[in-house]
Design a protein around this motif. Structure first.
Motif, PDB file in Angstrom:
ATOM      1  N   VAL A  82       0.817  -1.218   0.103  1.00 33.36           N
ATOM      2  CA  VAL A  82       0.121   0.027   0.074  1.00 33.36           C
ATOM      3  C   VAL A  82       1.076   1.041  -0.009  1.00 33.36           C
ATOM      4  O   VAL A  82       1.913   1.322   0.591  1.00 33.36           O
ATOM      5  CB  VAL A  82      -1.066  -0.176   1.360  1.00 33.36           C
ATOM      6  N   HIS A  83       0.602   2.125  -0.710  1.00 35.63           N
ATOM      7  CA  HIS A  83       1.019   3.503  -0.793  1.00 35.63           C
ATOM      8  C   HIS A  83       0.179   4.720  -0.554  1.00 35.63           C
ATOM      9  O   HIS A  83      -1.020   4.713  -1.298  1.00 35.63           O
ATOM     10  CB  HIS A  83       2.085   3.666  -2.110  1.00 35.63           C
ATOM     11  N   PHE A  84       0.666   5.432   0.364  1.00 35.53           N
ATOM     12  CA  PHE A  84      -0.414   6.891   0.331  1.00 35.53           C
ATOM     13  C   PHE A  84      -1.630   7.091   0.967  1.00 35.53           C
ATOM     14  O   PHE A  84      -1.849   7.746   1.730  1.00 35.53           O
ATOM     15  CB  PHE A  84      -0.210   7.479  -1.044  1.00 35.53           C
ATOM     16  N   ASP A  85      -2.380   5.857   0.769  1.00 27.39           N
ATOM     17  CA  ASP A  85      -3.659   5.965   1.143  1.00 27.39           C
ATOM     18  C   ASP A  85      -4.117   5.064   2.570  1.00 27.39           C
ATOM     19  O   ASP A  85      -4.051   3.696   2.419  1.00 27.39           O
ATOM     20  CB  ASP A  85      -4.628   5.764   0.024  1.00 27.39           C
ATOM     21  N   HIS A  86      -4.218   5.699   3.470  1.00 27.58           N
ATOM     22  CA  HIS A  86      -4.286   4.598   4.634  1.00 27.58           C
ATOM     23  C   HIS A  86      -5.576   3.835   4.728  1.00 27.58           C
ATOM     24  O   HIS A  86      -5.700   2.830   5.401  1.00 27.58           O
ATOM     25  CB  HIS A  86      -4.095   5.508   6.041  1.00 27.58           C
ATOM     26  N   ARG A  87      -6.442   4.430   4.154  1.00 23.77           N
ATOM     27  CA  ARG A  87      -7.890   3.487   3.882  1.00 23.77           C
ATOM     28  C   ARG A  87      -7.555   2.296   3.426  1.00 23.77           C
ATOM     29  O   ARG A  87      -8.144   1.338   3.667  1.00 23.77           O
ATOM     30  CB  ARG A  87      -8.619   4.328   3.419  1.00 23.77           C
ATOM     31  N   ASN A 106       4.320   8.435   4.879  1.00 19.76           N
ATOM     32  CA  ASN A 106       3.656   8.757   3.417  1.00 19.76           C
ATOM     33  C   ASN A 106       2.150   8.444   3.183  1.00 19.76           C
ATOM     34  O   ASN A 106       1.577   8.602   2.291  1.00 19.76           O
ATOM     35  CB  ASN A 106       4.736   8.477   2.298  1.00 19.76           C
ATOM     36  N   ILE A 107       1.579   8.143   4.708  1.00 21.99           N
ATOM     37  CA  ILE A 107       0.361   7.705   4.351  1.00 21.99           C
ATOM     38  C   ILE A 107      -0.686   8.590   5.043  1.00 21.99           C
ATOM     39  O   ILE A 107      -1.930   8.339   5.274  1.00 21.99           O
ATOM     40  CB  ILE A 107       0.017   6.243   5.024  1.00 21.99           C
ATOM     41  N   GLY A 108      -0.176   9.865   5.479  1.00 20.25           N
ATOM     42  CA  GLY A 108      -1.009  10.920   6.115  1.00 20.25           C
ATOM     43  C   GLY A 108      -0.725  11.156   7.221  1.00 20.25           C
ATOM     44  O   GLY A 108       0.396  11.095   7.903  1.00 20.25           O
TER      45      GLY A 108
END
Length: 357
Positions: A82-87, A106-108
């Motif tokens: 997974v990259h960038f989007d914690h969802r 980098n996930i928020g």
């Protein structure tokens, strides 16, 4: 055998990583994760090849949800990349992912990271911090000028501290670059500073031929120094080839003894039988065997048995004939056309004997 560095142990599903456990062989699917059928088909081929953990790319919510269907049909642990989007990390864990590959930085926001870590704790899901030279933070690029080994380790340290501040230590780390020397230096530096288990590999190693050589050199150096708890060979090729190369590297260093090892001569002017053809046929048949066994296919009866003395069984060619030998001792003389079938018959007999013990 290299003395392996004793790192902290984590669990990935039923698989133990670090803490004295064997080096685990991983690969990554090259299918669209949303295509459950194709992804499962590829993973099943990887399982047959001996892959012990598999990673899938999670680009969107549909891919994260597909993990549930994939998990029902495979046997090995599945890691969500997974990259960038914690969802997407949250959805992947809800779908049953055994592990995560993310970079916490980098996930928020801190709150988003806390959500992911809380879910990972609840589900006993480890997190791999995947530092890559191609996606290094801008402040570190400015500080070091380019992705140096020190920059990669500093990046890993920053991500580790984020998780440690949240009381999360079920961590493994990778520090990959396409440059072999930089990759080796980064892992060496990291290994001196931290005790977390490491996933080793040379990223974007290249097509099958050159990528195999780069991976063998880089991973071989690290493993020979006791560095490495999981391994992935990254090739622009069928992922089954990645697994086969990984095991050959581990076998060369006596770290894993899965499947047969072939000893064969390069041939020379003394050779009077088709050794290349024989080796290809033997290698194809041995790919179906998982028991460790040393098999020799040699070109001449002069030096063959002596050079392959440590082999469990082997053949050596003469002029229109050859011999069958075990541990360097001649057992019988054979016609050339009998060499392959007799060798395979003896190999199967020895495998049966090993299985009955």
């Amino acid at each position: 055998m290299p003395r392996k560095k004793l790192t902290k142990q984590i669990t990935l599903g039923p698989v133990k990583i670090g803490g004295g456990a064997p080096v685990i062989v991983q690969s990554m699917t090259k299918t669209d994760t949303r295509d459950i059928s194709s992804t499962v088909s590829q993973i099943k081929k990887l399982e047959v090849a001996g892959c012990e953990a598999v990673r899938v790319a999670v680009l969107n919510s549909e891919a994260a949800k597909a993990i549930r269907g994939i998990k029902k049909k495979i046997k090995i642990p599945l890691i969500a990349d997974v990259h960038f989007d914690h969802r997407l990390a949250l959805q992947s864990m809800a779908s049953g992912a055994d592990g995560l590959r993310i970079n916490p930085g980098n996930i928020g926001s801190k709150l988003k990271v806390q959500e992911v870590v809380s879910a990972a704790k609840d589900k006993n899901v480890p997190i791999r911090i995947g530092v890559n030279a191609g996606s290094l933070e801008k402040d570190l690029l400015k500080k070091y000028g380019h992705p140096t080994a020190k920059a990669l380790v500093e990046s890993a340290g920053k991500h580790i501290r984020i998780l440690e501040d949240l009381k999360f230590t079920s961590i493994k780390v990778s520090l990959k670059a396409s440059d072999v020397i930089r990759t080796v230096e980064a892992y060496r530096l990291f290994s001196k500073k931290f005790d977390y288990p490491v996933h080793i590999g040379v990223s974007e190693a290249g097509p099958a031929f050159s990528g195999t050589i780069k991976s063998a050199v880089g991973l071989g150096i690290l493993l020979s120094e006791g560095i490495g708890d999981t391994i992935r060979v990254s090739l622009t090729a069928d992922p089954v080839e990645e697994v086969k190369v990984a095991y050959e590297i581990l076998k060369c260093l006596h770290l894993r003894q899965t499947g047969p090892e072939i000893i064969s001569c390069p041939t020379c002017g003394r050779c009077q039988i088709n050794i290349r053809g024989l080796v290809e046929k033997v290698e194809s048949e041995l790919s179906k065997i998982k028991k460790p066994l040393k098999v020799a296919v040699m070109g001449c009866v002069v030096n063959g048995p002596g050079e392959a003395r440590e082999a469990d069984v082997g053949i050596a060619g003469g002029k229109g004939m050859g011999i069958l030998f075990k541990h360097g001792k001649v057992i019988k003389t054979l016609k050339e056309q009998e060499l392959f079938s007799t060798l395979m018959s003896e190999i199967k007999k020895q495998v049966r004997q090993k299985q009955s013990k």
